[in-house]
Design a protein around this motif. Structure first.
Motif, PDB file in Angstrom:
ATOM      1  N   VAL A  59       2.654  20.045  -3.444  1.00 55.58           N
ATOM      2  CA  VAL A  59       1.599  19.164  -2.928  1.00 55.58           C
ATOM      3  C   VAL A  59       2.017  17.701  -3.036  1.00 55.58           C
ATOM      4  CG1 VAL A  59      -0.773  18.388  -3.317  1.00 55.58           C
ATOM      5  CG2 VAL A  59      -0.238  20.818  -3.366  1.00 55.58           C
ATOM      6  N   SER A  60       2.634  17.330  -4.138  1.00 59.27           N
ATOM      7  CA  SER A  60       3.084  15.943  -4.303  1.00 59.27           C
ATOM      8  C   SER A  60       4.109  15.572  -3.246  1.00 59.27           C
ATOM      9  CB  SER A  60       3.699  15.742  -5.689  1.00 59.27           C
ATOM     10  OG  SER A  60       2.739  15.899  -6.679  1.00 59.27           O
ATOM     11  N   LEU A  66       1.311   6.881  -6.680  1.00 61.53           N
ATOM     12  CA  LEU A  66       0.185   7.776  -6.937  1.00 61.53           C
ATOM     13  C   LEU A  66       0.511   9.224  -6.605  1.00 61.53           C
ATOM     14  CD1 LEU A  66      -2.839   5.631  -5.708  1.00 61.53           C
ATOM     15  CD2 LEU A  66      -2.128   6.111  -8.056  1.00 61.53           C
ATOM     16  N   CYS A  67       1.413   9.439  -5.667  1.00 57.44           N
ATOM     17  CA  CYS A  67       1.800  10.804  -5.310  1.00 57.44           C
ATOM     18  C   CYS A  67       2.524  11.512  -6.447  1.00 57.44           C
ATOM     19  CB  CYS A  67       2.696  10.799  -4.078  1.00 57.44           C
ATOM     20  SG  CYS A  67       1.818  10.438  -2.567  1.00 57.44           S
ATOM     21  N   LEU A  68       3.185  10.767  -7.283  1.00 60.75           N
ATOM     22  CA  LEU A  68       3.920  11.372  -8.386  1.00 60.75           C
ATOM     23  C   LEU A  68       3.076  11.537  -9.642  1.00 60.75           C
ATOM     24  CD1 LEU A  68       7.310   9.551  -7.893  1.00 60.75           C
ATOM     25  CD2 LEU A  68       6.637  11.828  -7.134  1.00 60.75           C
ATOM     26  N   GLY A  93       5.534  12.704   1.634  1.00 60.58           N
ATOM     27  CA  GLY A  93       6.083  12.673   2.986  1.00 60.58           C
ATOM     28  C   GLY A  93       5.179  11.937   3.964  1.00 60.58           C
ATOM     29  N   LEU A  94       3.872  12.024   3.770  1.00 62.08           N
ATOM     30  CA  LEU A  94       2.937  11.281   4.624  1.00 62.08           C
ATOM     31  C   LEU A  94       3.097   9.776   4.445  1.00 62.08           C
ATOM     32  CD1 LEU A  94      -0.297  13.409   4.205  1.00 62.08           C
ATOM     33  CD2 LEU A  94       1.183  13.281   6.210  1.00 62.08           C
ATOM     34  N   PHE A  95       3.390   9.342   3.234  1.00 64.72           N
ATOM     35  CA  PHE A  95       3.594   7.922   2.985  1.00 64.72           C
ATOM     36  C   PHE A  95       4.987   7.453   3.398  1.00 64.72           C
ATOM     37  CE2 PHE A  95      -0.015   8.525   0.116  1.00 64.72           C
ATOM     38  CZ  PHE A  95      -0.779   7.427   0.470  1.00 64.72           C
ATOM     39  N   GLU A  96       5.959   8.369   3.394  1.00 64.73           N
ATOM     40  CA  GLU A  96       7.319   7.990   3.761  1.00 64.73           C
ATOM     41  C   GLU A  96       7.510   7.877   5.267  1.00 64.73           C
ATOM     42  OE1 GLU A  96      10.231  10.527   2.053  1.00 64.73           O
ATOM     43  OE2 GLU A  96       9.775   9.919   0.020  1.00 64.73           O
ATOM     44  N   GLY A  97       6.669   8.537   6.041  1.00 60.44           N
ATOM     45  CA  GLY A  97       6.820   8.534   7.490  1.00 60.44           C
ATOM     46  C   GLY A  97       6.879   7.145   8.107  1.00 60.44           C
ATOM     47  N   PRO A  98       5.863   6.315   7.931  1.00 61.43           N
ATOM     48  CA  PRO A  98       5.885   4.993   8.554  1.00 61.43           C
ATOM     49  C   PRO A  98       6.726   3.958   7.808  1.00 61.43           C
ATOM     50  CG  PRO A  98       3.797   5.316   7.437  1.00 61.43           C
ATOM     51  CD  PRO A  98       4.553   6.608   7.345  1.00 61.43           C
ATOM     52  N   SER A  99       7.215   4.300   6.633  1.00 67.21           N
ATOM     53  CA  SER A  99       7.912   3.294   5.836  1.00 67.21           C
ATOM     54  C   SER A  99       9.220   2.837   6.460  1.00 67.21           C
ATOM     55  CB  SER A  99       8.168   3.816   4.427  1.00 67.21           C
ATOM     56  OG  SER A  99       9.101   4.873   4.463  1.00 67.21           O
ATOM     57  N   SER A 100       9.960   3.728   7.066  1.00 72.53           N
ATOM     58  CA  SER A 100      11.254   3.352   7.646  1.00 72.53           C
ATOM     59  C   SER A 100      11.081   2.315   8.753  1.00 72.53           C
ATOM     60  CB  SER A 100      11.969   4.581   8.182  1.00 72.53           C
ATOM     61  OG  SER A 100      13.180   4.218   8.778  1.00 72.53           O
ATOM     62  N   ALA A 101      10.156   2.554   9.653  1.00 73.98           N
ATOM     63  CA  ALA A 101       9.914   1.604  10.740  1.00 73.98           C
ATOM     64  C   ALA A 101       9.418   0.261  10.212  1.00 73.98           C
ATOM     65  CB  ALA A 101       8.904   2.181  11.725  1.00 73.98           C
ATOM     66  N   VAL A 107       0.844  -1.205   0.000  1.00 76.38           N
ATOM     67  CA  VAL A 107       0.000   0.000   0.000  1.00 76.38           C
ATOM     68  C   VAL A 107       0.878   1.254   0.000  1.00 76.38           C
ATOM     69  CG1 VAL A 107      -1.628   1.340   1.395  1.00 76.38           C
ATOM     70  CG2 VAL A 107      -2.013  -1.095   1.032  1.00 76.38           C
ATOM     71  N   LEU A 108       1.950   1.243   0.775  1.00 70.08           N
ATOM     72  CA  LEU A 108       2.865   2.384   0.783  1.00 70.08           C
ATOM     73  C   LEU A 108       3.521   2.590  -0.580  1.00 70.08           C
ATOM     74  CD1 LEU A 108       4.616   2.054   4.245  1.00 70.08           C
ATOM     75  CD2 LEU A 108       3.003   3.795   3.518  1.00 70.08           C
TER      76      LEU A 108
END
Length: 56
Positions: free
Chosen positions: A30-31, A14-16, A36-44, A7-8
Motif C-alpha cells: 500500500v505504501s 507520509l507514504c513511508l 507511486g501516485l506522488f512520484e508520477g507528476p514529480s518528474s515533470a 507538497v510532493l
C-alpha cells in the motif's frame, strides 16, 4: 512551483509512515502504491523547475 514540490515531498514522507507503525507485506504494498501516485507528476515538475528561466 515551490509549493507543489513541497507538497510532493511531504506526501513522499507520509507514504513511508505506515512502515514505521506496522512493517508488514500489506503495508509495504500500500505504501508503494500511494508513493507511486506522488512520484508520477514529480518528474515533470522537477524538469520544469530546473529548466525555467530565472526571474529578473
Amino acid at each position: 512551483m515551490k509549493w507543489v514540490l513541497a507538497v510532493l515531498a511531504i506526501g513522499w514522507a507520509l507514504c513511508l509512515l505506515p512502515m514505521i507503525v506496522a512493517a508488514g507485506f500489506a503495508a509495504l504494498i500500500v505504501s508503494r502504491l500511494v508513493l507511486g501516485l506522488f512520484e508520477g507528476p514529480s518528474s515533470a515538475l522537477i524538469h520544469t523547475a530546473t529548466h525555467r528561466e530565472p526571474a529578473p
